[in-house]
Design an enzyme around this catalytic site. Sequence first.
Site, PDB file in Angstrom:
ATOM      1  N   HIS A 474       0.831  -1.211   0.000  1.00 21.54           N
ATOM      2  CA  HIS A 474       0.000   0.000   0.000  1.00 21.54           C
ATOM      3  C   HIS A 474       0.866   1.262   0.000  1.00 21.54           C
ATOM      4  O   HIS A 474       0.689   2.151  -0.854  1.00 21.54           O
ATOM      5  CB  HIS A 474      -0.916   0.004   1.225  1.00 21.54           C
ATOM      6  CG  HIS A 474      -1.718   1.253   1.386  1.00 21.54           C
ATOM      7  ND1 HIS A 474      -3.017   1.371   0.959  1.00 21.54           N
ATOM      8  CD2 HIS A 474      -1.398   2.474   1.929  1.00 21.54           C
ATOM      9  CE1 HIS A 474      -3.472   2.585   1.219  1.00 21.54           C
ATOM     10  NE2 HIS A 474      -2.502   3.279   1.813  1.00 21.54           N
ATOM     11  N   GLU A 475       1.779   1.346   0.954  1.00 24.15           N
ATOM     12  CA  GLU A 475       2.599   2.553   1.050  1.00 24.15           C
ATOM     13  C   GLU A 475       3.465   2.732  -0.192  1.00 24.15           C
ATOM     14  O   GLU A 475       3.738   3.859  -0.615  1.00 24.15           O
ATOM     15  CB  GLU A 475       3.465   2.517   2.313  1.00 24.15           C
ATOM     16  CG  GLU A 475       2.683   2.555   3.612  1.00 24.15           C
ATOM     17  CD  GLU A 475       1.755   3.755   3.730  1.00 24.15           C
ATOM     18  OE1 GLU A 475       2.060   4.808   3.136  1.00 24.15           O
ATOM     19  OE2 GLU A 475       0.721   3.642   4.406  1.00 24.15           O
ATOM     20  N   HIS A 478       1.855   4.783  -2.827  1.00 24.11           N
ATOM     21  CA  HIS A 478       2.098   6.217  -2.649  1.00 24.11           C
ATOM     22  C   HIS A 478       3.494   6.588  -3.175  1.00 24.11           C
ATOM     23  O   HIS A 478       3.678   7.630  -3.812  1.00 24.11           O
ATOM     24  CB  HIS A 478       2.018   6.596  -1.170  1.00 24.11           C
ATOM     25  CG  HIS A 478       0.644   6.571  -0.586  1.00 24.11           C
ATOM     26  ND1 HIS A 478      -0.408   7.284  -1.108  1.00 24.11           N
ATOM     27  CD2 HIS A 478       0.155   5.935   0.520  1.00 24.11           C
ATOM     28  CE1 HIS A 478      -1.488   7.096  -0.361  1.00 24.11           C
ATOM     29  NE2 HIS A 478      -1.171   6.279   0.629  1.00 24.11           N
ATOM     30  N   HIS A 481       3.455   6.964  -6.801  1.00 22.59           N
ATOM     31  CA  HIS A 481       2.780   8.209  -7.157  1.00 22.59           C
ATOM     32  C   HIS A 481       3.774   9.371  -7.116  1.00 22.59           C
ATOM     33  O   HIS A 481       3.706  10.301  -7.939  1.00 22.59           O
ATOM     34  CB  HIS A 481       1.623   8.450  -6.181  1.00 22.59           C
ATOM     35  CG  HIS A 481       0.515   9.279  -6.725  1.00 22.59           C
ATOM     36  ND1 HIS A 481      -0.630   9.549  -6.009  1.00 22.59           N
ATOM     37  CD2 HIS A 481       0.350   9.929  -7.896  1.00 22.59           C
ATOM     38  CE1 HIS A 481      -1.443  10.305  -6.721  1.00 22.59           C
ATOM     39  NE2 HIS A 481      -0.866  10.561  -7.876  1.00 22.59           N
TER      40      HIS A 481
END
Length: 689
Positions: A474-475, A478, A481
Amino acid sequence: MTPVTVTLPEDHPLLSPSPLPLGLPDFAAVSDAELAAGLRHGMAEHRAEVEALLSSAEDPTFENTVRALELSGQLLRRVAPMFFTLVGSDGTDARQALAEELSPELAAHEDAILLDPRLAERVAAVDGAALTGEDARLLEHLRVRLELAGAHLAPAERDELRRLNGELATAKAAYTRRLVADTAARAVLVTGRERLAGLGADEVAAAAAAAAEAGHGDGDAEAGPWLLTLSLFTSQPWLADLADADLRRDVFDASVARGSEGEHETLSTAMRIVRLRLEKARLLGASCWAEHALKDRAAPSVAAVEELLGALAGPAMANARADAAVVAGDGADVAPWDWPYVAAEHAREAFAVDAGALRPHFELNRVLTEGVFAAATALYGLSFTERPELAPHLYRPGIRVWEVADEAGTVVGLFVGDFFARATKSGGAWMHTVRDKAEALGERPVVFCTMNVPSPAAGRPALLTLDETTTLFHEFGHVLHGLLAEGEYASLTGTAVPRDVVEFPSQVNEYWLREPSLLDAYARHVETGEPLPEGTLERLEAADLWGEGYRTVEYLGATIVDWAWHTVTEETVEEATADPAAFERHALEAAGIDPDLVPPRYGTGYFKHIFGNDYAAGYYSYIWAEVLDADAVEWFRENGGMTRENGRRFAAELLSRGDTRDLLESYRAFRGRDAELEPLLRRRGLLAD
């Protein structure tokens, strides 16, 4: 607040950009006092630059006003991320106290710029008719920012807003400092080895090492004592494995008691934040904080958010009750401290899934390189080269740095991994940047991923739970991104998107955790090298769907707590803040959630997202973004999954765009239509039969 004037000596280490690759900050070369001085000098320098801009006799243009403001304050942009990285990841008592001192100064500095009527006048006078692309977007972004900041207010109202902003900054820093201290103080010390039945040898050794670090014993895994540290969540990871029901309750009680009383009590600070935010919202023309917060988000209204939460809460609670009935028998209740344990037992019996037995298959380094990095290579053509010579420049041993390059071998950024828990680190997991993609400045991203994996005993591998593995994927969504960002201006690139859609790319990245080809490569037994037993993936998915109601209610409970505090009005705030525990419980029950069966993921006393950070009236973002995520994952499934072609499209239309284009417009360009709700309901097991 009168600015503190600081003049830096010529040899101050922060006066010049870091000589390290891509401007990686040299944390080891700077003291706390030098950071504080650098921040204050950076604020003064920034104010002087803006004053020159505002005093110009030239007619306002995009170049001399909007772009000039965007590119101003470079010293402050270098120093502030360093300081707040340390506050979050190595927040010693001295640094936390310094954060409380400096936070109102930084808030006052921002107000001094954004509330200066000359800036609003110049920006309003800029002719944007001929602007296109990112320049037009930057002007639009600045005008919205000024409006939300209160630039339109009368002088007396601006003074009142400055006061509120300063007090809010101080209160949020105080909440964080107290929560970090109370989380460490309430860790559960165990003196009898038999009470740890159910934990693996590595977990026992890690608990002994944690006790030694806290000043209890010498770290002997067999003799003890052992310290069960607390993560940020209500339901602690230890609860799934501990066979001792009394110890499970002790751990749970310690978790939910954080902030409730004593030296590090946080509730009074949280209530002050609620009242201050309401005052600020009303000053800015909104009836409550949530109404104000939504003005720059994707969700169109308070009613729209409440409609989504209402559509999910009832069916999710019904599923949670059905799951509880399965494991406890009809008419029986499962205590919240027992749920993780009995749910794990049920998963072992009904689905042949033993989460504890899976841990040796999730060794941190292998998950990272053969899983997380490998997915980024397959989808986006990225390669990762560790740079161990850079690690000594960071703030603690064990933090790692990788250089990230694209298919052509061009370096696109740096990735820094700070994975292990420490007493001075805030709970939870997060991504942040210390440099952002900005073509106008010639800058490339430097991105941190911070987690709280228990440190393994000396010489032992770091093993992850399945939840921690999911968190890492999940992290890293980011991180991608940030790394794949393209654009001129730092305020528009990477994760600088509306708060309620920023979780979308990270949630999509979780999908690759169970990609069969990846799973076979990274989920290998740490000692034997054996893959997961055949059929494990299917059994995991069946077990997940069975327990989805409980997990959904945990999340929704926290969302409802956040939303309730930030939809209080002038008529309701006094009653609400008089008894925080009663208000929280009433809000949950009114939404149809039974907190005695399923407590929220975070309670008011330890909800750092909303009282220590800026997720106020924003925790709904995860489920709002999951509408996009579930729909996008369906597209990947329909189009061949983890292929370079699919990754190229996702990066081109979404990951690289940041806020240079409206994210929902970017989604339509990627998907060919707006997102639909049905994939989310199906994933969460909430579709009606």
